[in-house]
Motif scaffolding. Structure first.
Motif, short mmCIF file in Angstrom:
data_model
loop_
_atom_site.label_atom_id
_atom_site.label_comp_id
_atom_site.label_asym_id
_atom_site.label_seq_id
_atom_site.Cartn_x
_atom_site.Cartn_y
_atom_site.Cartn_z
N TRP A 49 0.84 -1.20 0.00
CA TRP A 49 0.00 0.00 0.00
C TRP A 49 0.87 1.25 0.00
O TRP A 49 0.55 2.26 -0.59
N ARG A 94 -4.24 4.16 -4.83
CA ARG A 94 -4.96 4.30 -3.56
C ARG A 94 -6.36 3.69 -3.59
O ARG A 94 -7.18 3.96 -2.73
N LYS A 95 -6.61 2.86 -4.57
CA LYS A 95 -7.82 2.05 -4.58
C LYS A 95 -7.39 0.59 -4.52
O LYS A 95 -6.36 0.21 -5.08
N LYS A 107 -13.84 -3.53 -6.37
CA LYS A 107 -13.08 -2.29 -6.36
C LYS A 107 -13.46 -1.50 -5.11
O LYS A 107 -14.63 -1.15 -4.92
N VAL A 108 -12.49 -1.25 -4.24
CA VAL A 108 -12.75 -0.61 -2.95
C VAL A 108 -12.20 0.80 -2.97
O VAL A 108 -10.99 1.01 -3.05
N LYS A 109 -13.10 1.77 -2.92
CA LYS A 109 -12.73 3.18 -2.91
C LYS A 109 -12.64 3.66 -1.47
O LYS A 109 -13.41 3.25 -0.61
N ASP A 110 -11.69 4.54 -1.19
CA ASP A 110 -11.47 5.04 0.17
C ASP A 110 -11.35 3.89 1.17
O ASP A 110 -12.10 3.81 2.15
N PRO A 111 -10.40 2.98 0.94
CA PRO A 111 -10.33 1.77 1.76
C PRO A 111 -9.93 2.00 3.21
O PRO A 111 -10.06 1.09 4.02
N ALA A 116 -16.02 1.01 3.60
CA ALA A 116 -15.63 1.64 2.35
C ALA A 116 -16.67 1.39 1.26
O ALA A 116 -17.45 0.43 1.31
N THR A 118 -17.81 0.10 -2.22
CA THR A 118 -17.33 -1.02 -3.02
C THR A 118 -18.17 -1.19 -4.28
O THR A 118 -19.39 -1.10 -4.24
#
Length: 222
Positions: A49, A94-95, A107-111, A116, A118
């Motif tokens: 990450w 950052r995704k 797909k996970v946004k703002d994990p 989050a 998804t």
């Protein structure tokens, strides 16, 4: 549980030739071994990450674990989905993307948020392919997806290509691995102490050389 940091590049050479490719890694003397927490006994995917942070997914839970790469301690947990058979994880800008064995990619946004946002992507592969490997190529802005089973390609292990922003994989596979040829080459070098099956369970692209590294949990082949 101990997680060994390191991979070997897969070499597919003719079975009558000894595999002589050398690698800049000493697997008998790993640089670091991380003792992971009990929640990650069934860890199935791991990716970088940031400089000192790893993200991992567990095989049966829809959770992403953020870990300190120096000591292996989990410092953040993100829920992204229900229970399922989650196999691998990749990071793009950052995704986070998590692969399910049936071909779904989450797909996970703002994990870093506990709950989050998804989005589920459904590609044309299925549970019969038993997908287990996922990695991201920043150079070509694409994902590579490895199938554990042969599917429709007899005697081959297949890696598929998914361009970022596209809804489905490329029609033609990105790479075929001839299992029989590979195992013959391995037996030439290591003898019969290695079994007869190669089932890819993880893959990654070296960030400097661009070489593709593949691992099979079956027979512990790298």
């Amino acid at each position: 549980m101990a997680f060994l940091l390191g991979s070997l590049i897969l070499q597919c050479q003719a079975p009558d030739k000894e595999v002589t490719h050398s690698l800049p890694y000493n697997f008998e003397r790993p640089k670091k071994i991380l003792e992971l927490e009990s929640d990650l006994v069934e860890i199935s995917g791991i990716a970088w990450w940031g400089k000192d942070t790893l993200v991992a997914n567990e095989d049966e839970k829809g959770k992403i674990y953020f870990q300190n790469a120096k000591i292996g301690q989990v410092f953040h947990l993100t829920n992204f989905g229900e229970k399922g058979d989650y196999e691998d994880i990749a990071v793009r800008k950052r995704k986070i993307f998590v692969l399910k064995s049936n071909g779904d990619i989450f797909k996970v946004k703002d994990p870093l948020k506990e709950e989050a946002k998804t989005k589920k992507m459904e590609i044309t592969l299925s549970k019969d392919d038993d997908l287990e490997g996922l990695c991201y190529s920043a150079k070509k802005d694409r994902f590579l997806i490895g199938a554990k089973e042969r599917g429709e390609y007899k005697g081959k292990r297949v890696i598929y290509e998914l361009e970022y922003g596209e809804d489905d994989i490329q029609k033609e596979p990105y790479l075929f691995i001839d299992e029989d040829e590979l195992m013959e080459a391995i037996h030439v070098k290591y003898g019969d102490r290695i079994g007869n099956n190669f089932k890819q369970s993880g893959l990654e692209i070296h960030p400097i050389t661009g070489e593709l590294y593949v691992i099979s949990a079956v027979n512990r082949i790298l």
